[in-house]
Each structure stands twice: as C-alpha cells, then as structure tokens.
Scaffold this motif. Sequence first.
Motif, short mmCIF file in Angstrom:
data_model
loop_
_atom_site.label_atom_id
_atom_site.label_comp_id
_atom_site.label_asym_id
_atom_site.label_seq_id
_atom_site.Cartn_x
_atom_site.Cartn_y
_atom_site.Cartn_z
N GLY A 113 5.35 -3.26 -4.36
CA GLY A 113 4.76 -3.58 -3.04
C GLY A 113 3.48 -4.17 -3.63
N SER A 114 2.34 -3.58 -3.21
CA SER A 114 0.93 -3.95 -3.43
C SER A 114 0.07 -2.61 -3.52
CB SER A 114 0.08 -4.75 -2.51
OG SER A 114 0.01 -4.23 -1.25
N PHE A 115 -0.99 -2.65 -4.14
CA PHE A 115 -1.92 -1.54 -4.55
C PHE A 115 -3.15 -1.94 -4.82
CE2 PHE A 115 0.28 -1.62 -8.42
CZ PHE A 115 -0.80 -1.59 -9.33
N CYS A 116 -4.18 -1.13 -4.58
CA CYS A 116 -5.81 -1.86 -4.61
C CYS A 116 -5.70 -1.67 -6.39
CB CYS A 116 -6.68 -0.80 -4.18
SG CYS A 116 -8.39 -1.70 -4.03
N GLY B 5 -14.97 -6.19 -12.35
CA GLY B 5 -15.95 -5.93 -11.25
C GLY B 5 -15.68 -6.13 -9.83
N CYS B 6 -14.36 -6.40 -9.63
CA CYS B 6 -14.01 -6.71 -7.98
C CYS B 6 -12.70 -6.26 -7.85
CB CYS B 6 -14.07 -8.26 -7.72
SG CYS B 6 -12.78 -9.13 -8.99
N TYR B 7 -12.06 -6.05 -6.62
CA TYR B 7 -10.94 -5.21 -6.32
C TYR B 7 -10.02 -6.16 -5.49
CZ TYR B 7 -13.87 -1.61 -7.82
OH TYR B 7 -14.47 -0.67 -8.33
N PRO C 270 -13.37 1.66 2.52
CA PRO C 270 -13.72 0.91 1.63
C PRO C 270 -14.17 1.56 0.25
CG PRO C 270 -14.64 -0.17 3.53
CD PRO C 270 -14.35 1.31 3.84
N ASP C 271 -15.11 2.49 0.46
CA ASP C 271 -15.58 3.24 -0.75
C ASP C 271 -14.40 4.17 -1.37
OD1 ASP C 271 -17.95 2.04 -0.58
OD2 ASP C 271 -18.83 3.99 0.65
N ARG C 272 -13.53 4.71 -0.56
CA ARG C 272 -12.45 5.57 -1.21
C ARG C 272 -11.49 4.79 -1.49
NH1 ARG C 272 -13.57 9.30 3.38
NH2 ARG C 272 -11.88 8.35 4.68
N ARG C 273 -11.43 3.54 -1.04
CA ARG C 273 -10.32 2.54 -1.40
C ARG C 273 -10.69 2.02 -2.84
NH1 ARG C 273 -9.00 -0.36 2.62
NH2 ARG C 273 -11.13 -1.68 2.61
N ARG C 274 -11.79 1.83 -3.10
CA ARG C 274 -12.22 1.14 -4.46
C ARG C 274 -12.29 2.41 -5.32
NH1 ARG C 274 -15.73 -1.75 -1.16
NH2 ARG C 274 -17.31 -0.32 -1.20
N HIS D 4 0.91 -1.34 0.02
CA HIS D 4 0.18 -0.02 -0.02
C HIS D 4 0.92 1.13 0.04
CE1 HIS D 4 -3.63 -2.39 0.72
NE2 HIS D 4 -3.24 -2.80 1.73
N PHE D 5 2.04 1.13 -0.66
CA PHE D 5 2.93 2.58 -0.69
C PHE D 5 2.18 3.37 -1.35
CE2 PHE D 5 3.30 0.88 -4.85
CZ PHE D 5 3.78 1.81 -5.76
N ALA D 6 1.57 3.51 -2.34
CA ALA D 6 0.93 4.50 -3.05
C ALA D 6 -0.49 5.25 -2.40
CB ALA D 6 0.92 4.15 -4.48
N PHE D 7 -1.24 4.35 -1.75
CA PHE D 7 -2.29 4.90 -1.22
C PHE D 7 -2.89 4.19 -0.22
CE2 PHE D 7 -6.99 4.99 -2.21
CZ PHE D 7 -7.28 6.38 -1.71
#
Length: 95
Positions: free
Chosen positions: A83-86, A91-93, A50-54, A42-45
């Motif tokens: 690393g990882s990011f959303c 249709g899914c995350y 949950p709504d803002r993450r999506r 989650h380095f970038a965001f």
Amino acid sequence: MKVSLIQMESLSDKQANLTAVQRLVDEAVERDRPQLVVFPEHFAFREYNPDRRRAGAETVGQGVIFETLRSMAVRHRLWVHGGSFCEKGDGCYHN
C-alpha cells in the motif's frame, strides 16, 4: 495469478498494525495460497497528527515496515504490495 486483498483498520500503533499484518497474511496464505498480497494505504501506521506522522516515517528499504513485508514475502514465497506509508528522505516526507 491469485491475489489476496487485505482490508484492515490501521491505528497509530505501528507494532500492533504489523502484528495484525503478519496474522492476516498467514491466514490468507493458509486459506487462499495467493501469489500476491496487497495492503491498503497507510496499513502500517495511521496517524493524523503531523508531528507524530513524521516521527513514525521510515526510509524506503529500511525500517520495521520494510523488514516485516520483506520477511513475509520470503517466508511465504509471494509478492507483497505494501500500500503506502509515510516515507522520509532528503529532509521531507512522502506518502
């Protein structure tokens, strides 16, 4: 192989995080001359809502996160592990 592991405090401001990422890579390249730079999860965001993450999710291979990492890799001629990011897709995350 020389590796720089970048630790940072990520916020819910994607652009501020990516600005910090660029500065940290520039510093690591100047100081250590790595062939690989690695960022944390989650380095970038970093967003807990949950709504803002999506809303901040990006399609792999597209978007500002991918483009920032790609351009740093090309400019500095090194490998970058983001690393990882959303991620969004089908249709899914995903993380």
